[in-house]
Design a protein around this motif. Structure first.
Motif, PDB file in Angstrom:
ATOM      1  N   ARG A  79      -4.778   5.924 -12.270  1.00 51.54           N
ATOM      2  CA  ARG A  79      -3.932   5.579 -11.191  1.00 51.54           C
ATOM      3  C   ARG A  79      -2.620   5.935 -11.111  1.00 51.54           C
ATOM      4  N   HIS A 112     -16.385   1.788  -6.858  1.00 51.49           N
ATOM      5  CA  HIS A 112     -15.323   1.862  -6.485  1.00 51.49           C
ATOM      6  C   HIS A 112     -14.657   0.341  -6.931  1.00 51.49           C
ATOM      7  N   SER A 133     -11.522  -1.986  -5.046  1.00 58.40           N
ATOM      8  CA  SER A 133     -10.523  -2.382  -3.833  1.00 58.40           C
ATOM      9  C   SER A 133      -9.322  -2.975  -4.457  1.00 58.40           C
ATOM     10  N   VAL A 137      -2.254  -0.498  -3.086  1.00 59.69           N
ATOM     11  CA  VAL A 137      -2.195   0.994  -3.368  1.00 59.69           C
ATOM     12  C   VAL A 137      -0.649   1.239  -4.355  1.00 59.69           C
ATOM     13  N   TYR A 175      -7.290   6.845  -0.481  1.00 54.06           N
ATOM     14  CA  TYR A 175      -6.783   5.579  -1.523  1.00 54.06           C
ATOM     15  C   TYR A 175      -5.573   4.908  -0.714  1.00 54.06           C
ATOM     16  N   ARG A 213      -9.440   1.958  -1.599  1.00 54.46           N
ATOM     17  CA  ARG A 213     -10.407   2.172  -2.357  1.00 54.46           C
ATOM     18  C   ARG A 213     -10.162   2.976  -3.527  1.00 54.46           C
ATOM     19  N   LEU A 214     -10.473   2.444  -4.922  1.00 44.21           N
ATOM     20  CA  LEU A 214      -9.798   3.482  -6.118  1.00 44.21           C
ATOM     21  C   LEU A 214     -11.243   3.899  -6.580  1.00 44.21           C
ATOM     22  N   THR A 215     -11.316   5.163  -6.852  1.00 41.65           N
ATOM     23  CA  THR A 215     -12.477   5.621  -7.459  1.00 41.65           C
ATOM     24  C   THR A 215     -11.927   6.925  -8.674  1.00 41.65           C
ATOM     25  N   THR A 262      -9.873   9.590  -7.087  1.00 43.86           N
ATOM     26  CA  THR A 262      -8.390   9.131  -7.142  1.00 43.86           C
ATOM     27  C   THR A 262      -7.640   9.955  -8.196  1.00 43.86           C
TER      28      THR A 262
END
Length: 370
Positions: free
Chosen positions: A172, A204, A206, A209, A220, A225-227, A230
């Protein structure tokens, strides 16, 4: 999961409670240090041993009784927002049970009052932001071979996190200041304070940010939505940065802000992508390979997340195991005004002041461990 249960779960199979600061019997051992042990190894957290600082605290160099050099990160916990506590737990959850040549090694931790301490292997050559990208004189010391091996190492580390460990680990916050270099300039992905675990059966997460402006994937930033894609975006930006030697975001009075991703895309469209290569390299690089690397970087930052390669695929592209020649590159995504995006989101509850403060306008240079 509360702190106690998370802490116990992370260390149940690897920690050695009550061990002294010898660092364990082997490199696999995780230690729970006491405050007094860390005070001694850092010479009472002496200012002369301070090697960096960031939003969550300070990092000190220390030396264990067996002579091993370590970096001690002191995380200060904000009681209202719990910043620091979350980062501490995330680091432990991500790093306590994994080991890879291209990931920073977490040796142990300590809980003392409102402070949380994390102990890592010491990295002699600091971070990419400090060693390679800080100034032109530094860049001249990194030839093409060095940069290629650094990028391949980072890709291997991320591919391991994304595809080999379970649950998967989403970093991240991939950026130059979070890539450390050991005495042999082997890259180590570090700072897992924002990381999240992703179960294999979900696509993913949620979340609010967080990250660094310039490296944040647009989808993102908009949706939260973190995948894994990202992280792929952040890696693509970092790749372009290492190859070009340029900052992710530049600013001048006449033209305002310039984003490296946009500059690379414009050169690609003009069929002049080779001009992006750092001029300090002169002509001492293989042009075909350089073009391939830049194209992989652009593939990783495409606006449509599903079109980006996974990290394992990107690694094969960089290694020329997958031919990128026929692969079409589409327009990259770019987050130029994160605050504008946040204010336009309907769910304003995700836009707390603590989240805003975690954003930076350019890569952080304050510490290799934050």
């Amino acid at each position: 999961m509360n702190f106690t249960s998370c802490f116990s779960s992370c260390f149940s199979s690897t920690s050695k409670p009550g061990r002294n600061e010898s660092g364990g019997e082997n490199d696999q051992d995780m230690c729970i240090f006491t405050y007094n042990e860390l005070r001694i190894v850092t010479q009472n957290f002496s200012s002369s041993n301070k090697i960096g600082g960031g939003g969550f605290g300070t990092v000190y160099k220390g030396r264990l009784r067996n002579g091993t050099a370590v970096a001690v990160k002191v995380l200060s916990v904000e009681l209202e927002s719990m910043r620091g506590e979350r980062e501490f737990i995330s680091e432990i959850a991500a790093l306590s049970n994994i080991k890879h040549e291209n990931l920073v090694t977490l040796r142990g931790c300590c809980v003392e009052g409102a402070n949380r301490f994390l102990v890592y292997d010491y990295m002699e050559n600091n971070s990419l932001a400090h060693t390679l990208l800080a100034r032109e004189q530094n860049r001249m010391q990194f030839g093409w071979e060095n940069r290629r091996e650094i990028l391949l190492g980072i890709a291997r580390g991320l591919a391991y996190l994304h595809d080999e460990v379970q649950p998967y680990i989403l970093h991240r916050d991939i950026k130059a200041s979070n890539i450390l270099l050991d005495q042999n300039f082997t890259p180590k992905v570090s700072d897992f304070g924002l990381s999240r675990l992703l179960r294999v059966d979900i696509s993913h997460i949620s979340t609010h940010v967080a990250g660094t402006l310039g490296y944040i994937a647009p989808e993102y930033a908009v949706s939260g939505r973190l995948t894994r894609k990202t992280d792929v975006y952040g890696f693509g930006v970092l790749l372009l940065e290492i190859i070009s030697g340029q900052s992710v975001v530049d600013f001048d009075l006449e033209h305002g802000e310039h984003y490296l991703v946009q500059k690379a895309w414009e050169m690609y469209k003009a069929n002049s992508i080779i001009q992006l290569v750092d001029p300090t390299l002169g002509m001492n690089y293989p042009e075909e390979e350089a073009v391939r690397f830049i194209k992989v970087g652009l593939l990783c930052v495409q606006e449509i997340a599903n079109l980006r390669p996974g990290m394992s695929e990107a690694l094969k592209m960089l290694s020329n195991e997958i031919d990128v020649g026929p692969v079409q590159v589409l327009q990259p995504g770019l987050v130029a005004d994160l605050m504008g995006i946040k204010l336009s989101r309907k769910d304003s509850s995700q836009c707390s002041s603590s989240n805003v403060s975690s954003m930076e306008s350019r890569p952080g240079l304050h510490s290799a461990y934050f």
